[in-house]
Write an enzyme that holds these catalytic residues in place. Structure first.
Site, PDB file in Angstrom:
ATOM      1  N   HIS A 138      34.768  39.248  35.805  1.00 51.16           N
ATOM      2  CA  HIS A 138      33.868  40.409  35.730  1.00 51.16           C
ATOM      3  C   HIS A 138      32.805  40.143  34.676  1.00 51.16           C
ATOM      4  O   HIS A 138      33.090  39.566  33.618  1.00 51.16           O
ATOM      5  CB  HIS A 138      34.656  41.670  35.337  1.00 51.16           C
ATOM      6  CG  HIS A 138      33.747  42.797  34.930  1.00 51.16           C
ATOM      7  ND1 HIS A 138      33.129  43.624  35.854  1.00 51.16           N
ATOM      8  CD2 HIS A 138      33.295  43.195  33.711  1.00 51.16           C
ATOM      9  CE1 HIS A 138      32.356  44.492  35.208  1.00 51.16           C
ATOM     10  NE2 HIS A 138      32.436  44.251  33.912  1.00 51.16           N
ATOM     11  N   LYS A 174      39.777  38.037  35.546  1.00 43.35           N
ATOM     12  CA  LYS A 174      40.635  38.935  36.326  1.00 43.35           C
ATOM     13  C   LYS A 174      42.009  38.281  36.552  1.00 43.35           C
ATOM     14  O   LYS A 174      42.180  37.082  36.275  1.00 43.35           O
ATOM     15  CB  LYS A 174      39.939  39.256  37.653  1.00 43.35           C
ATOM     16  CG  LYS A 174      38.624  40.028  37.467  1.00 43.35           C
ATOM     17  CD  LYS A 174      37.969  40.309  38.808  1.00 43.35           C
ATOM     18  CE  LYS A 174      36.693  41.112  38.645  1.00 43.35           C
ATOM     19  NZ  LYS A 174      36.056  41.411  39.948  1.00 43.35           N
ATOM     20  N   ASN A 185      37.507  37.493  43.078  1.00 42.76           N
ATOM     21  CA  ASN A 185      36.321  36.783  42.569  1.00 42.76           C
ATOM     22  C   ASN A 185      36.401  36.419  41.085  1.00 42.76           C
ATOM     23  O   ASN A 185      35.396  36.207  40.420  1.00 42.76           O
ATOM     24  CB  ASN A 185      35.031  37.522  42.934  1.00 42.76           C
ATOM     25  CG  ASN A 185      34.949  38.908  42.348  1.00 42.76           C
ATOM     26  OD1 ASN A 185      35.825  39.302  41.573  1.00 42.76           O
ATOM     27  ND2 ASN A 185      33.899  39.631  42.678  1.00 42.76           N
ATOM     28  N   TYR A 203      35.626  51.170  36.727  1.00 34.54           N
ATOM     29  CA  TYR A 203      34.993  51.124  38.048  1.00 34.54           C
ATOM     30  C   TYR A 203      34.679  52.540  38.545  1.00 34.54           C
ATOM     31  O   TYR A 203      34.868  52.833  39.725  1.00 34.54           O
ATOM     32  CB  TYR A 203      35.915  50.409  39.039  1.00 34.54           C
ATOM     33  CG  TYR A 203      35.934  48.893  38.903  1.00 34.54           C
ATOM     34  CD1 TYR A 203      34.756  48.156  38.729  1.00 34.54           C
ATOM     35  CD2 TYR A 203      37.130  48.182  38.985  1.00 34.54           C
ATOM     36  CE1 TYR A 203      34.778  46.764  38.616  1.00 34.54           C
ATOM     37  CE2 TYR A 203      37.152  46.781  38.880  1.00 34.54           C
ATOM     38  CZ  TYR A 203      35.972  46.085  38.698  1.00 34.54           C
ATOM     39  OH  TYR A 203      35.985  44.707  38.611  1.00 34.54           O
ATOM     40  N   GLU A 205      31.081  49.654  28.849  1.00 39.46           N
ATOM     41  CA  GLU A 205      32.318  48.903  29.097  1.00 39.46           C
ATOM     42  C   GLU A 205      32.934  48.381  27.797  1.00 39.46           C
ATOM     43  O   GLU A 205      34.152  48.391  27.634  1.00 39.46           O
ATOM     44  CB  GLU A 205      32.032  47.744  30.058  1.00 39.46           C
ATOM     45  CG  GLU A 205      31.727  48.229  31.473  1.00 39.46           C
ATOM     46  CD  GLU A 205      31.234  47.130  32.405  1.00 39.46           C
ATOM     47  OE1 GLU A 205      31.203  45.955  31.991  1.00 39.46           O
ATOM     48  OE2 GLU A 205      30.893  47.447  33.554  1.00 39.46           O
TER      49      GLU A 205
HETATM   50  P1  DAT Z   1      30.439  42.905  40.416  1.00 34.87           P
HETATM   51  O1  DAT Z   1      31.848  42.579  40.040  1.00 34.87           O
HETATM   52  O2  DAT Z   1      29.683  41.686  40.869  1.00 34.87           O
HETATM   53  O3  DAT Z   1      29.706  43.672  39.350  1.00 34.87           O
HETATM   54  P2  DAT Z   1      30.695  45.409  41.863  1.00 34.87           P
HETATM   55  O4  DAT Z   1      30.562  46.090  40.550  1.00 34.87           O
HETATM   56  O5  DAT Z   1      29.814  45.874  42.982  1.00 34.87           O
HETATM   57  O6  DAT Z   1      30.498  43.835  41.713  1.00 34.87           O
HETATM   58  O7  DAT Z   1      32.191  45.521  42.368  1.00 34.87           O
HETATM   59  C1  DAT Z   1      33.268  45.405  41.467  1.00 34.87           C
HETATM   60  C2  DAT Z   1      34.374  44.599  42.107  1.00 34.87           C
HETATM   61  O8  DAT Z   1      34.858  45.281  43.261  1.00 34.87           O
HETATM   62  C3  DAT Z   1      33.924  43.242  42.651  1.00 34.87           C
HETATM   63  O9  DAT Z   1      33.878  42.263  41.626  1.00 34.87           O
HETATM   64  C4  DAT Z   1      34.963  42.964  43.651  1.00 34.87           C
HETATM   65  C5  DAT Z   1      35.237  44.337  44.249  1.00 34.87           C
HETATM   66  N1  DAT Z   1      34.447  44.551  45.459  1.00 34.87           N
HETATM   67  C6  DAT Z   1      33.131  44.856  45.525  1.00 34.87           C
HETATM   68  N2  DAT Z   1      32.729  44.963  46.801  1.00 34.87           N
HETATM   69  C7  DAT Z   1      33.827  44.720  47.562  1.00 34.87           C
HETATM   70  C8  DAT Z   1      34.094  44.660  48.955  1.00 34.87           C
HETATM   71  N3  DAT Z   1      33.137  44.906  49.847  1.00 34.87           N
HETATM   72  N4  DAT Z   1      35.341  44.361  49.349  1.00 34.87           N
HETATM   73  C9  DAT Z   1      36.329  44.137  48.463  1.00 34.87           C
HETATM   74  N5  DAT Z   1      36.168  44.177  47.131  1.00 34.87           N
HETATM   75  C10 DAT Z   1      34.929  44.450  46.677  1.00 34.87           C
HETATM   76 MG    MG Z   2      29.893  45.602  38.645  1.00 32.02          MG
END
Ligand code: DAT
Ligand code: MG
Length: 194
Positions: free
Chosen positions: A159, A53, A156, A93, A170
């Site tokens: 991805h 990212k 974080n 997303y 994806e």
């Molecule tokens: P991942 O990236 O572990 O697959 P995800 O698909 O649930 O997680 O979410 C995609 C991204 O969205 C994640 O990497 C960071 C952001 N995100 C998820 N939950 C969040 C939150 N509670 N607050 C802020 N950003 C968040």
């Molecule tokens: Mg995800």
């Protein structure tokens, strides 16, 4: 002098071919042409999408992240850097667009370039999720990418697709078929029983 060079060239080419052949038996199941992109390489294995990212790119973590996947034994079959559009991001997303954090996620993900990759190998989807760690870095164990390089869920670093179906969706979203390279690793019989 020119004549000498012309006469030496076929000799050198022959020597080079012999030397290369002599190296190959160390990797017996791999043909000499195996490292080239061609259509006669083994069937496509499981693939996943990994993206560094914008924070990971800005912090120059791309090399370290690639190194972890290479070191594990996975094979890189696609790689590019791009500035993500909001349109692409909303498709990527699609399950999160109604979340309260979505606008800040878009702002973050479009704040700079990302490096997106396709990695291939046995169980790569599940293994790479384990290597990347949980979504929230606060819960990510040391040794995972997120556990080693990040502090907060909003930054974080990386991805990773979360399922086989997600990975397929994806990969199609981010890459055209012709951008993915089929190639045979010389060491694939050392990292996995085919
Ligand atoms: P991942 O990236 O572990 O697959 P995800 O698909 O649930 O997680 O979410 C995609 C991204 O969205 C994640 O990497 C960071 C952001 N995100 C998820 N939950 C969040 C939150 N509670 N607050 C802020 N950003 C968040
Ligand atoms: Mg995800």
């Amino acid at each position: 002098m020119l004549l000498q060079r012309v006469m030496f060239l076929p000799l050198f080419t022959q020597w080079n071919r012999q030397t290369t052949k002599n190296l190959v038996p160390r990797f017996p199941a791999v043909r000499l042409t195996g490292f080239r992109s061609n259509s006669s390489v083994p069937d496509v294995k499981e693939r996943t999408l990994i993206a560094v990212k914008p924070d990971g790119v800005q912090r120059r973590l791309v090399g370290q992240i690639i190194r972890r996947f290479e070191q594990r034994g996975f094979k890189l079959v696609g790689l590019k850097m791009l500035q993500v559009s909001e349109e692409l991001l909303s498709q990527h997303y699609c399950q999160l667009t109604q979340k309260p954090f979505y606008p800040s996620l878009v702002e973050y993900m479009t704040s700079g370039p990302v490096v997106v990759m396709v990695w291939e190998g046995q169980n790569v989807v599940q293994s790479s999720r384990a290597m990347v760690g949980p979504t929230n870095p606060a819960a990510a164990p040391a040794g995972t990418v997120r556990g080693d390089f990040s502090l907060h869920v909003s930054r974080n670093v990386v991805h990773a697709s979360d399922s086989l179906e997600g990975a397929q969706r994806e990969i199609q979203l981010w890459f055209q078929g012709k951008e993915l390279v089929k190639w045979g690793c010389w060491d694939q019989t050392l990292t996995c029983e085919e």
